[in-house]
Write a protein that holds these residues in place. Structure first.
Motif, PDB file in Angstrom:
ATOM      1  N   LEU A 115      40.319  27.574  38.680  1.00 14.83           N
ATOM      2  CA  LEU A 115      41.159  27.855  39.846  1.00 14.83           C
ATOM      3  C   LEU A 115      41.778  26.582  40.403  1.00 14.83           C
ATOM      4  CD1 LEU A 115      39.144  30.517  41.886  1.00 14.83           C
ATOM      5  CD2 LEU A 115      41.350  30.848  40.761  1.00 14.83           C
ATOM      6  N   VAL A 158      44.011  34.417  46.418  1.00 18.08           N
ATOM      7  CA  VAL A 158      43.213  33.206  46.631  1.00 18.08           C
ATOM      8  C   VAL A 158      43.266  32.763  48.092  1.00 18.08           C
ATOM      9  CG1 VAL A 158      43.530  32.420  44.250  1.00 18.08           C
ATOM     10  CG2 VAL A 158      45.108  31.641  46.024  1.00 18.08           C
ATOM     11  N   THR A 188      38.908  36.861  33.208  1.00 20.62           N
ATOM     12  CA  THR A 188      38.020  37.359  34.266  1.00 20.62           C
ATOM     13  C   THR A 188      38.686  37.234  35.629  1.00 20.62           C
ATOM     14  OG1 THR A 188      36.047  36.762  32.991  1.00 20.62           O
ATOM     15  CG2 THR A 188      35.771  37.093  35.364  1.00 20.62           C
ATOM     16  N   LEU A 189      39.285  36.055  35.899  1.00 16.86           N
ATOM     17  CA  LEU A 189      39.948  35.843  37.184  1.00 16.86           C
ATOM     18  C   LEU A 189      41.172  36.745  37.332  1.00 16.86           C
ATOM     19  CD1 LEU A 189      39.671  31.957  37.412  1.00 16.86           C
ATOM     20  CD2 LEU A 189      38.466  33.646  38.819  1.00 16.86           C
ATOM     21  N   GLN A 190      41.828  37.054  36.206  1.00 14.03           N
ATOM     22  CA  GLN A 190      42.942  38.006  36.253  1.00 14.03           C
ATOM     23  C   GLN A 190      42.431  39.395  36.620  1.00 14.03           C
ATOM     24  OE1 GLN A 190      44.718  39.182  32.494  1.00 14.03           O
ATOM     25  NE2 GLN A 190      46.766  39.155  33.424  1.00 14.03           N
ATOM     26  N   LEU A 200      48.341  31.403  40.066  1.00  9.88           N
ATOM     27  CA  LEU A 200      47.514  31.996  41.110  1.00  9.88           C
ATOM     28  C   LEU A 200      48.227  33.168  41.775  1.00  9.88           C
ATOM     29  CD1 LEU A 200      46.291  28.725  42.885  1.00  9.88           C
ATOM     30  CD2 LEU A 200      45.055  30.057  41.164  1.00  9.88           C
ATOM     31  N   LEU A 204      39.856  40.094  38.356  1.00  9.07           N
ATOM     32  CA  LEU A 204      39.445  40.067  39.761  1.00  9.07           C
ATOM     33  C   LEU A 204      40.630  39.945  40.718  1.00  9.07           C
ATOM     34  CD1 LEU A 204      36.327  37.722  39.481  1.00  9.07           C
ATOM     35  CD2 LEU A 204      36.339  40.212  39.842  1.00  9.07           C
ATOM     36  N   TYR A 229      42.753  37.209  41.017  1.00  9.39           N
ATOM     37  CA  TYR A 229      43.057  35.864  41.501  1.00  9.39           C
ATOM     38  C   TYR A 229      44.095  35.138  40.650  1.00  9.39           C
ATOM     39  CZ  TYR A 229      39.076  36.408  44.609  1.00  9.39           C
ATOM     40  OH  TYR A 229      38.225  36.856  45.588  1.00  9.39           O
ATOM     41  N   LEU A 230      44.357  35.645  39.447  1.00 10.72           N
ATOM     42  CA  LEU A 230      45.349  35.060  38.559  1.00 10.72           C
ATOM     43  C   LEU A 230      46.245  36.141  37.986  1.00 10.72           C
ATOM     44  CD1 LEU A 230      43.287  32.463  36.442  1.00 10.72           C
ATOM     45  CD2 LEU A 230      44.908  31.958  38.273  1.00 10.72           C
ATOM     46  N   ILE A 244      37.536  32.804  31.126  1.00  9.36           N
ATOM     47  CA  ILE A 244      37.581  32.634  32.578  1.00  9.36           C
ATOM     48  C   ILE A 244      38.917  33.113  33.134  1.00  9.36           C
ATOM     49  CG2 ILE A 244      37.570  30.923  34.432  1.00  9.36           C
ATOM     50  CD1 ILE A 244      35.646  29.264  32.660  1.00  9.36           C
ATOM     51  N   GLY A 258      34.414  28.446  36.690  1.00  6.93           N
ATOM     52  CA  GLY A 258      35.432  29.329  37.255  1.00  6.93           C
ATOM     53  C   GLY A 258      36.235  28.643  38.340  1.00  6.93           C
TER      54      GLY A 258
END
Length: 283
Positions: free
Chosen positions: A34, A86, A66-68, A82, A70, A72-73, A63, A30
């Protein structure tokens, strides 16, 4: 190659000696995703991120999503970038490391006195990372901001931090390779160790044209309440504006004074943090 491997900042389970079962590879991946985004790739496709991280496209897709989720993306037109969230990671670092906030007024006063940039840096792997900075944008052709990384062996900050580091850390830097960045960069391990010995004796480091041609920098150690070197305070200029003798004779004393001020404030900060606060009323 993964982003973690590329920046040299991560200690995997083999390096740290930790049990392999305690190592969560999905977290490593992950962070690799980033860290794939930078000035050269501010917005990337799934294929580009996969190529940068060395991970499979299905793994990168999961990934990214998932980061989207959360926050962060974000994605648009098949490209990912980003989000401002972040930045909160850096804010958490500053909030939990008092030296960052404490150093700011001292850096500002040093900048006002010298009319040049002043920075605070710490070691991370084989690199030096800027954790605080008051900048005058006219010195270097490369962009330097908080979070920027530079090789420890070719900078005055790195020389100071390595001079008081453990032998194992110095050895790690040597084994990673003392790559030449200019014709003057120290690339011989014996010369580097001799230089670190001189820094310990003098109490400061001055480096000229090793990171970049014409760049002249100086650094001094910042110590915690127990005398441990926790950061390096640095100053940078160019050979066209100051000579080596001027930096050594005029600027270094100001830097040592600023470093002493930061150290004194760190002691006061620690004492204030442990002092009990009286409360009114009955408890």
């Amino acid at each position: 190659m993964s982003a973690t491997a590329r920046d040299g900042s991560g200690d995997g389970p083999a390096e740290s000696g930790e049990n392999e079962r305690d190592y969560i590879q999905s977290i490593e991946r992950g962070f690799a995703v980033l860290l794939a985004f930078d000035a050269d790739l501010p917005s990337g496709s799934l294929a580009e991120v996969a190529a940068r991280t060395g991970l499979s496209r299905p793994a990168v897709r999961r990934i990214l999503l998932t980061l989207q989720r959360l926050g962060y993306l974000t994605s648009s037109g098949g490209r990912w970038s980003l989000t401002p969230r972040v930045l909160t990671i850096g804010q958490h670092f500053a909030a939990t490391h008092g030296v960052v906030e404490i150093s700011q007024p001292h850096l500002l006063r040093l900048t006002e006195a010298t009319h040049e940039s002043a920075s605070l840096a710490q070691l991370d792997g084989t690199d030096v990372v800027y954790v605080a900075r008051v900048q005058v944008r006219r010195v270097m052709s490369i962009s330097i901001d908080v979070g920027s990384r530079v090789p420890a062996h070719a900078t005055s900050m790195g020389r100071v931090l390595l001079a008081w580091a453990s032998p194992s850390i110095v050895e790690r830097v040597v084994e990673a390779g003392l790559h030449p960045l200019t014709a003057k960069t120290i690339t011989d391990p014996v010369r580097l160790r001799d230089s670190l010995h001189e820094v310990r004796q003098r109490g400061y480091a001055v480096v000229e044209s090793e990171l970049e041609e014409g760049l002249l920098s100086a650094a001094v150690p910042v110590r915690d309440s127990d005398g441990t070197v926790v950061a390096a305070l640095a100053y940078s200029t160019s050979v066209g504006r100051r000579t080596l003798a001027q930096v050594t004779g005029e600027v270094v004393p100001l830097m040592l004074e600023a470093a002493d001020g930061i150290s004194a404030d760190l002691v006061e900060h620690r004492v204030a943090g442990t002092r009990s606060v009286p409360r009114d009323g009955f408890f």
